[in-house]
Design an enzyme around this catalytic site. Structure first.
Site, short mmCIF file in Angstrom:
data_model
loop_
_atom_site.label_atom_id
_atom_site.label_comp_id
_atom_site.label_asym_id
_atom_site.label_seq_id
_atom_site.Cartn_x
_atom_site.Cartn_y
_atom_site.Cartn_z
CE LYS A 104 -3.16 2.35 3.02
NZ LYS A 104 -3.51 2.35 4.41
CG ASP A 132 -8.14 4.09 2.25
OD1 ASP A 132 -9.03 3.67 1.47
OD2 ASP A 132 -8.14 5.24 2.70
#
Ligand code: SF4
Length: 233
Positions: free
Chosen positions: A131, A150
């Site tokens: 991420k 997210d």
């Protein structure tokens, strides 16, 4: 002949390209990364600090931090306690300080102080997962290598029926990469984060006001449930 993607993927892709993306782009024309940075190192540091912390808090902390730490080796040299104190208000500060110091040392030693611009090299750095690497590649290097997943992207993508996975970020990312055009992978996350904050909120999504309502399988269900609740009162 190349294999045709499953019908489900084609349906999602059409919905995204023809409706969802154009509407979101029009609704949030200024969607961008909310973390302040002026170079790839700063974005990498800010993203590490942003775990379980608001962007506003990170921006407040980095305003001072970035004046003091200008190179990767600055993070490698600082004492753990000193850095911990400086980033304490972002939470999980011991782990984050460890990641920053390790990341600084690895970049100084293995990359001559330059932030690497590939997924493999970035994810090999201490404290850097897929991420974080996607945030840096997409926003500092302008490369659409993956999709940042997210909590907002997870929730909104699920409600829009664009993934079969409720929590597994790696699988959600794979689903989204099949249906969102690659040139929009970085923007997609910004758009969904904006939409998740403004309209498609976790507890009570504002479906009646949502410009995506007619393209969202979850919207009518939320509205029906709200009406039922109101009738019971
Ligand atoms: S219609 Fe409701 S559930 Fe669907 S995206 Fe909009 S706010 Fe979210």
């Amino acid at each position: 002949m190349p294999k045709q993607p499953p019908k489900k993927v084609l349906e999602r892709r059409t919905r995204v390209e023809k409706h969802i993306l154009p509407i979101l782009k029009q609704t949030y024309p200024d969607a961008h990364c909310r973390l302040d940075f002026t170079n790839p190192l700063e974005l990498l540091v800010a993203t590490i600090l942003s775990a379980q912390c608001t962007d506003d808090r990170v921006n407040f902390v980095t305003k001072t931090l970035f004046k003091k730490y200008r190179k990767a080796e600055d993070y490698a040299r600082v004492k753990a306690e000193e850095l911990e104190k400086e980033i304490q208000s972002t939470g999980f500060f011991r782990n984050k300080a460890k990641s920053l110091r390790g990341m600084g040392a690895a970049i100084a030693e293995e990359h001559r102080g330059k932030i690497p611009a590939t997924m493999d090299e970035l994810t090999a750095l201490p404290g850097v997962g897929r991420k974080t690497a996607n945030v840096v590649l997409g926003n500092a290097f302008h490369q659409n290598i993956g999709v940042v997943v997210d909590t907002h992207v997870t929730r909104v993508s699920n409600r829009l029926g664009l993934t079969d996975h409720a929590v597994d970020a790696v699988k959600i990312e794979q689903d989204l990469m099949q249906v969102v055009p690659q040139e929009d992978w970085t923007l997609w996350s910004h758009l969904l984060i904006h939409h998740g904050r403004a309209i498609c909120q976790a507890r009570k999504p504002k479906c009646e006001q949502c410009p995506l309502l007619v393209h969202c399988p979850a919207g009518p269900k939320f509205i029906a449930a709200e009406k039922k609740k109101a009738r019971k009162k």
